[in-house]
Design a protein around this motif. Sequence first.
Motif, PDB file in Angstrom:
ATOM      1  N   GLN A   5       0.851  -1.182   0.000  1.00  0.00           N
ATOM      2  CA  GLN A   5       0.000   0.000   0.000  1.00  0.00           C
ATOM      3  C   GLN A   5       0.894   1.242   0.000  1.00  0.00           C
ATOM      4  O   GLN A   5       1.959   1.247   0.609  1.00  0.00           O
ATOM      5  CB  GLN A   5      -0.873   0.002   1.254  1.00  0.00           C
ATOM      6  CG  GLN A   5      -1.895   1.111   1.295  1.00  0.00           C
ATOM      7  CD  GLN A   5      -2.901   0.882   2.402  1.00  0.00           C
ATOM      8  OE1 GLN A   5      -2.547   0.782   3.563  1.00  0.00           O
ATOM      9  NE2 GLN A   5      -4.158   0.756   2.018  1.00  0.00           N
ATOM     10  N   ARG A   6       0.436   2.286  -0.670  1.00  0.00           N
ATOM     11  CA  ARG A   6       1.182   3.536  -0.728  1.00  0.00           C
ATOM     12  C   ARG A   6       1.411   4.079   0.681  1.00  0.00           C
ATOM     13  O   ARG A   6       0.515   4.058   1.525  1.00  0.00           O
ATOM     14  CB  ARG A   6       0.417   4.582  -1.528  1.00  0.00           C
ATOM     15  CG  ARG A   6       0.404   4.368  -3.010  1.00  0.00           C
ATOM     16  CD  ARG A   6      -0.444   5.434  -3.678  1.00  0.00           C
ATOM     17  NE  ARG A   6       0.063   6.777  -3.399  1.00  0.00           N
ATOM     18  CZ  ARG A   6       0.660   7.557  -4.291  1.00  0.00           C
ATOM     19  NH1 ARG A   6       0.800   7.149  -5.531  1.00  0.00           N
ATOM     20  NH2 ARG A   6       1.090   8.758  -3.948  1.00  0.00           N
ATOM     21  N   LEU A   7       2.607   4.600   0.902  1.00  0.00           N
ATOM     22  CA  LEU A   7       2.974   5.151   2.203  1.00  0.00           C
ATOM     23  C   LEU A   7       2.062   6.299   2.612  1.00  0.00           C
ATOM     24  O   LEU A   7       1.593   6.338   3.752  1.00  0.00           O
ATOM     25  CB  LEU A   7       4.438   5.612   2.165  1.00  0.00           C
ATOM     26  CG  LEU A   7       4.982   6.308   3.403  1.00  0.00           C
ATOM     27  CD1 LEU A   7       4.898   5.398   4.623  1.00  0.00           C
ATOM     28  CD2 LEU A   7       6.429   6.743   3.157  1.00  0.00           C
ATOM     29  N   ASP A   8       1.798   7.232   1.705  1.00  0.00           N
ATOM     30  CA  ASP A   8       0.952   8.373   2.077  1.00  0.00           C
ATOM     31  C   ASP A   8      -0.459   7.936   2.465  1.00  0.00           C
ATOM     32  O   ASP A   8      -1.034   8.441   3.433  1.00  0.00           O
ATOM     33  CB  ASP A   8       0.924   9.439   0.981  1.00  0.00           C
ATOM     34  CG  ASP A   8       0.349   8.971  -0.345  1.00  0.00           C
ATOM     35  OD1 ASP A   8       0.310   7.741  -0.602  1.00  0.00           O
ATOM     36  OD2 ASP A   8      -0.050   9.825  -1.151  1.00  0.00           O
ATOM     37  N   LEU A   9      -0.988   6.972   1.778  1.00  0.00           N
ATOM     38  CA  LEU A   9      -2.321   6.474   2.076  1.00  0.00           C
ATOM     39  C   LEU A   9      -2.351   5.761   3.428  1.00  0.00           C
ATOM     40  O   LEU A   9      -3.245   5.971   4.249  1.00  0.00           O
ATOM     41  CB  LEU A   9      -2.792   5.543   0.961  1.00  0.00           C
ATOM     42  CG  LEU A   9      -4.232   5.074   1.001  1.00  0.00           C
ATOM     43  CD1 LEU A   9      -5.188   6.253   0.988  1.00  0.00           C
ATOM     44  CD2 LEU A   9      -4.514   4.161  -0.175  1.00  0.00           C
ATOM     45  N   TRP A  10      -1.350   4.937   3.683  1.00  0.00           N
ATOM     46  CA  TRP A  10      -1.284   4.204   4.953  1.00  0.00           C
ATOM     47  C   TRP A  10      -1.162   5.175   6.128  1.00  0.00           C
ATOM     48  O   TRP A  10      -1.853   5.025   7.140  1.00  0.00           O
ATOM     49  CB  TRP A  10      -0.128   3.202   4.938  1.00  0.00           C
ATOM     50  CG  TRP A  10      -0.116   2.317   6.135  1.00  0.00           C
ATOM     51  CD1 TRP A  10      -0.866   1.186   6.339  1.00  0.00           C
ATOM     52  CD2 TRP A  10       0.674   2.475   7.312  1.00  0.00           C
ATOM     53  NE1 TRP A  10      -0.585   0.653   7.570  1.00  0.00           N
ATOM     54  CE2 TRP A  10       0.363   1.423   8.191  1.00  0.00           C
ATOM     55  CE3 TRP A  10       1.624   3.409   7.717  1.00  0.00           C
ATOM     56  CZ2 TRP A  10       0.956   1.273   9.439  1.00  0.00           C
ATOM     57  CZ3 TRP A  10       2.222   3.268   8.962  1.00  0.00           C
ATOM     58  CH2 TRP A  10       1.885   2.206   9.806  1.00  0.00           C
ATOM     59  N   LEU A  11      -0.296   6.177   5.996  1.00  0.00           N
ATOM     60  CA  LEU A  11      -0.153   7.160   7.077  1.00  0.00           C
ATOM     61  C   LEU A  11      -1.460   7.923   7.305  1.00  0.00           C
ATOM     62  O   LEU A  11      -1.813   8.232   8.437  1.00  0.00           O
ATOM     63  CB  LEU A  11       0.988   8.128   6.783  1.00  0.00           C
ATOM     64  CG  LEU A  11       2.393   7.551   6.912  1.00  0.00           C
ATOM     65  CD1 LEU A  11       3.434   8.581   6.477  1.00  0.00           C
ATOM     66  CD2 LEU A  11       2.673   7.058   8.322  1.00  0.00           C
ATOM     67  N   TYR A  12      -2.177   8.200   6.234  1.00  0.00           N
ATOM     68  CA  TYR A  12      -3.472   8.860   6.353  1.00  0.00           C
ATOM     69  C   TYR A  12      -4.452   7.959   7.118  1.00  0.00           C
ATOM     70  O   TYR A  12      -5.171   8.411   8.007  1.00  0.00           O
ATOM     71  CB  TYR A  12      -3.997   9.206   4.960  1.00  0.00           C
ATOM     72  CG  TYR A  12      -5.388   9.770   4.938  1.00  0.00           C
ATOM     73  CD1 TYR A  12      -5.687  10.991   5.527  1.00  0.00           C
ATOM     74  CD2 TYR A  12      -6.424   9.081   4.317  1.00  0.00           C
ATOM     75  CE1 TYR A  12      -6.968  11.520   5.505  1.00  0.00           C
ATOM     76  CE2 TYR A  12      -7.702   9.599   4.278  1.00  0.00           C
ATOM     77  CZ  TYR A  12      -7.968  10.813   4.883  1.00  0.00           C
ATOM     78  OH  TYR A  12      -9.248  11.322   4.851  1.00  0.00           O
ATOM     79  N   TYR A  13      -4.458   6.677   6.790  1.00  0.00           N
ATOM     80  CA  TYR A  13      -5.340   5.733   7.475  1.00  0.00           C
ATOM     81  C   TYR A  13      -4.983   5.586   8.957  1.00  0.00           C
ATOM     82  O   TYR A  13      -5.848   5.293   9.773  1.00  0.00           O
ATOM     83  CB  TYR A  13      -5.299   4.365   6.813  1.00  0.00           C
ATOM     84  CG  TYR A  13      -5.968   4.301   5.457  1.00  0.00           C
ATOM     85  CD1 TYR A  13      -6.867   5.255   5.021  1.00  0.00           C
ATOM     86  CD2 TYR A  13      -5.678   3.253   4.591  1.00  0.00           C
ATOM     87  CE1 TYR A  13      -7.467   5.177   3.779  1.00  0.00           C
ATOM     88  CE2 TYR A  13      -6.286   3.157   3.345  1.00  0.00           C
ATOM     89  CZ  TYR A  13      -7.174   4.125   2.948  1.00  0.00           C
ATOM     90  OH  TYR A  13      -7.769   4.038   1.714  1.00  0.00           O
ATOM     91  N   THR A  14      -3.692   5.779   9.312  1.00  0.00           N
ATOM     92  CA  THR A  14      -3.288   5.698  10.722  1.00  0.00           C
ATOM     93  C   THR A  14      -3.624   6.963  11.491  1.00  0.00           C
ATOM     94  O   THR A  14      -3.387   7.031  12.688  1.00  0.00           O
ATOM     95  CB  THR A  14      -1.774   5.432  10.873  1.00  0.00           C
ATOM     96  OG1 THR A  14      -1.043   6.551  10.383  1.00  0.00           O
ATOM     97  CG2 THR A  14      -1.350   4.145  10.193  1.00  0.00           C
ATOM     98  N   ARG A  15      -4.142   7.968  10.782  1.00  0.00           N
ATOM     99  CA  ARG A  15      -4.550   9.233  11.373  1.00  0.00           C
ATOM    100  C   ARG A  15      -3.361  10.069  11.836  1.00  0.00           C
ATOM    101  O   ARG A  15      -3.456  10.865  12.771  1.00  0.00           O
ATOM    102  CB  ARG A  15      -5.555   9.019  12.512  1.00  0.00           C
ATOM    103  CG  ARG A  15      -6.788   8.251  12.048  1.00  0.00           C
ATOM    104  CD  ARG A  15      -7.807   8.035  13.132  1.00  0.00           C
ATOM    105  NE  ARG A  15      -8.416   9.275  13.575  1.00  0.00           N
ATOM    106  CZ  ARG A  15      -9.454   9.858  12.994  1.00  0.00           C
ATOM    107  NH1 ARG A  15      -9.997   9.323  11.927  1.00  0.00           N
ATOM    108  NH2 ARG A  15      -9.953  10.971  13.475  1.00  0.00           N
TER     109      ARG A  15
END
Length: 95
Positions: A5-15
């Motif tokens: 998964q894309r890093l930016d997307l994952w960090l967004y999902y982790t809030r």
Amino acid sequence: MMDGQRLDLWLYYTRLAKTRGLCAAFIRKGRVRINGQRTHKTHARLRPGDIVSFASPHRQGEVCIWRVMQLGERRGPAREAALLYERIEEKTANF
């Protein structure tokens, strides 16, 4: 679907930040490492078991080290976001 998964997307999902754009800007500044390697790429791929480390954007001088436990499917509530990673270490840097 591609592996990981894309890093930016994952960090967004982790809030980590309120918007995906803020997560991307954080990455582009070179503030994130994946398995010890600094990255500026918002599209870097994460997989379960990877180690993500970064200087906390919320607390100055604090370094966060997280293990990716699972990939996200959405930006959900904080309890759901906390299942995406395991805190390995959070320490204050002595400069």
